[in-house]
Design a protein around this motif. Sequence first.
Motif, PDB file in Angstrom:
ATOM      1  N   THR A   7      36.579  39.173  47.126  1.00 29.82           N
ATOM      2  CA  THR A   7      37.632  39.158  46.108  1.00 29.82           C
ATOM      3  C   THR A   7      37.527  40.398  45.218  1.00 29.82           C
ATOM      4  N   ALA A   8      36.295  40.749  44.833  1.00 29.34           N
ATOM      5  CA  ALA A   8      36.087  41.941  44.011  1.00 29.34           C
ATOM      6  C   ALA A   8      36.475  43.206  44.786  1.00 29.34           C
ATOM      7  N   CYS A   9      36.145  43.257  46.082  1.00 29.94           N
ATOM      8  CA  CYS A   9      36.527  44.405  46.920  1.00 29.94           C
ATOM      9  C   CYS A   9      38.045  44.548  46.982  1.00 29.94           C
ATOM     10  N   ASP A  10      38.730  43.441  47.160  1.00 31.28           N
ATOM     11  CA  ASP A  10      40.192  43.460  47.218  1.00 31.28           C
ATOM     12  C   ASP A  10      40.779  43.950  45.899  1.00 31.28           C
ATOM     13  N   TRP A  11      40.213  43.491  44.783  1.00 34.15           N
ATOM     14  CA  TRP A  11      40.700  43.923  43.481  1.00 34.15           C
ATOM     15  C   TRP A  11      40.524  45.432  43.330  1.00 34.15           C
ATOM     16  N   MET A  12      39.358  45.933  43.734  1.00 34.39           N
ATOM     17  CA  MET A  12      39.104  47.374  43.620  1.00 34.39           C
ATOM     18  C   MET A  12      40.082  48.185  44.463  1.00 34.39           C
ATOM     19  N   LYS A  13      40.383  47.714  45.663  1.00 37.28           N
ATOM     20  CA  LYS A  13      41.336  48.429  46.514  1.00 37.28           C
ATOM     21  C   LYS A  13      42.675  48.574  45.816  1.00 37.28           C
ATOM     22  N   ASP A  14      43.075  47.533  45.112  1.00 40.59           N
ATOM     23  CA  ASP A  14      44.381  47.521  44.453  1.00 40.59           C
ATOM     24  C   ASP A  14      44.385  48.219  43.097  1.00 40.59           C
ATOM     25  N   ASN A  15      43.233  48.335  42.447  1.00 40.72           N
ATOM     26  CA  ASN A  15      43.217  48.764  41.052  1.00 40.72           C
ATOM     27  C   ASN A  15      42.341  49.965  40.718  1.00 40.72           C
ATOM     28  N   ALA A  16      41.581  50.481  41.649  1.00 38.45           N
ATOM     29  CA  ALA A  16      40.679  51.603  41.343  1.00 38.45           C
ATOM     30  C   ALA A  16      41.433  52.792  40.739  1.00 38.45           C
ATOM     31  N   GLY A  17      42.631  53.033  41.203  1.00 34.38           N
ATOM     32  CA  GLY A  17      43.427  54.146  40.685  1.00 34.38           C
ATOM     33  C   GLY A  17      43.865  53.968  39.247  1.00 34.38           C
ATOM     34  N   LYS A  18      43.753  52.763  38.721  1.00 35.79           N
ATOM     35  CA  LYS A  18      44.155  52.475  37.342  1.00 35.79           C
ATOM     36  C   LYS A  18      43.009  52.662  36.346  1.00 35.79           C
ATOM     37  N   ILE A  19      41.807  52.940  36.845  1.00 31.83           N
ATOM     38  CA  ILE A  19      40.652  53.135  35.964  1.00 31.83           C
ATOM     39  C   ILE A  19      40.714  54.556  35.410  1.00 31.83           C
ATOM     40  N   SER A  20      40.711  54.679  34.102  1.00 35.51           N
ATOM     41  CA  SER A  20      40.937  55.984  33.482  1.00 35.51           C
ATOM     42  C   SER A  20      39.764  56.948  33.645  1.00 35.51           C
ATOM     43  N   GLN A  22      36.736  58.219  35.839  1.00 31.54           N
ATOM     44  CA  GLN A  22      36.198  58.150  37.192  1.00 31.54           C
ATOM     45  C   GLN A  22      34.714  57.787  37.219  1.00 31.54           C
ATOM     46  N   GLU A  23      33.970  58.178  36.188  1.00 38.64           N
ATOM     47  CA  GLU A  23      32.541  57.841  36.171  1.00 38.64           C
ATOM     48  C   GLU A  23      32.306  56.336  36.066  1.00 38.64           C
ATOM     49  N   ASP A  24      33.308  55.602  35.583  1.00 40.15           N
ATOM     50  CA  ASP A  24      33.187  54.138  35.522  1.00 40.15           C
ATOM     51  C   ASP A  24      33.195  53.503  36.911  1.00 40.15           C
ATOM     52  N   LEU A  26      31.479  54.725  39.449  1.00 39.65           N
ATOM     53  CA  LEU A  26      30.217  55.002  40.138  1.00 39.65           C
ATOM     54  C   LEU A  26      29.304  53.781  40.289  1.00 39.65           C
ATOM     55  N   PRO A  27      29.047  53.003  39.232  1.00 40.69           N
ATOM     56  CA  PRO A  27      28.170  51.846  39.428  1.00 40.69           C
ATOM     57  C   PRO A  27      28.653  50.878  40.508  1.00 40.69           C
ATOM     58  N   PRO A  28      29.934  50.474  40.494  1.00 35.34           N
ATOM     59  CA  PRO A  28      30.359  49.581  41.576  1.00 35.34           C
ATOM     60  C   PRO A  28      30.228  50.232  42.949  1.00 35.34           C
ATOM     61  N   TYR A  29      30.465  51.538  43.031  1.00 40.80           N
ATOM     62  CA  TYR A  29      30.331  52.243  44.299  1.00 40.80           C
ATOM     63  C   TYR A  29      28.911  52.116  44.840  1.00 40.80           C
ATOM     64  N   GLY A  30      27.928  52.361  43.988  1.00 37.65           N
ATOM     65  CA  GLY A  30      26.541  52.277  44.414  1.00 37.65           C
ATOM     66  C   GLY A  30      26.171  50.884  44.904  1.00 37.65           C
ATOM     67  N   ALA A  77      30.025  44.366  38.018  1.00 34.11           N
ATOM     68  CA  ALA A  77      30.562  45.686  37.658  1.00 34.11           C
ATOM     69  C   ALA A  77      32.084  45.697  37.742  1.00 34.11           C
ATOM     70  N   VAL A  78      32.624  45.072  38.769  1.00 37.82           N
ATOM     71  CA  VAL A  78      34.084  45.003  38.914  1.00 37.82           C
ATOM     72  C   VAL A  78      34.678  44.173  37.780  1.00 37.82           C
ATOM     73  N   ASN A  79      34.040  43.080  37.431  1.00 34.56           N
ATOM     74  CA  ASN A  79      34.538  42.257  36.327  1.00 34.56           C
ATOM     75  C   ASN A  79      34.583  43.056  35.026  1.00 34.56           C
ATOM     76  N   THR A  80      33.624  43.945  34.827  1.00 27.32           N
ATOM     77  CA  THR A  80      33.624  44.815  33.650  1.00 27.32           C
ATOM     78  C   THR A  80      34.811  45.771  33.691  1.00 27.32           C
ATOM     79  N   LEU A  81      35.110  46.293  34.884  1.00 27.43           N
ATOM     80  CA  LEU A  81      36.245  47.221  35.016  1.00 27.43           C
ATOM     81  C   LEU A  81      37.589  46.524  34.790  1.00 27.43           C
ATOM     82  N   LYS A  82      37.658  45.263  35.116  1.00 21.57           N
ATOM     83  CA  LYS A  82      38.917  44.523  34.952  1.00 21.57           C
ATOM     84  C   LYS A  82      39.422  44.575  33.507  1.00 21.57           C
ATOM     85  N   ALA A  83      38.524  44.662  32.559  1.00 16.68           N
ATOM     86  CA  ALA A  83      38.920  44.734  31.158  1.00 16.68           C
ATOM     87  C   ALA A  83      39.687  46.015  30.837  1.00 16.68           C
TER      88      ALA A  83
END
Length: 86
Positions: A7-20, A22-24, A26-30, A77-83
């Motif tokens: 579910t978190a992977c799916d959210w990232m696919k749809d929303n990664a471009g909305k994160i202002s 880019q360094e934010d 990195l943690p989920p990527y790792g 980490a994804v839940n943190t980005l959702k905010a």
Amino acid sequence: MEAEFQTACDWMKDNAGKISKQEDLLPPYGFFKQATEGDNKTAEPMKLNIKAHRKWDIWKKQAGMSKEDAMKNYVEAVNTLKAQVK
């Protein structure tokens, strides 16, 4: 945990471009790379390739982390980005 991770992977696919910042991303990527591929055994990229080196480094820092812990940390980490995404 697998379902939450997916579910978190799916959210990232749809929303990664909305994160202002880019360094934010990195943690989920790792954590994602550690969960899906295990320890980073790839060659270190040139430091002049800043983006590739930062991604390599953040994944390398997860060495030894179990797949389960990496998935858990990824979800957190994804839940943190959702905010950041309104």
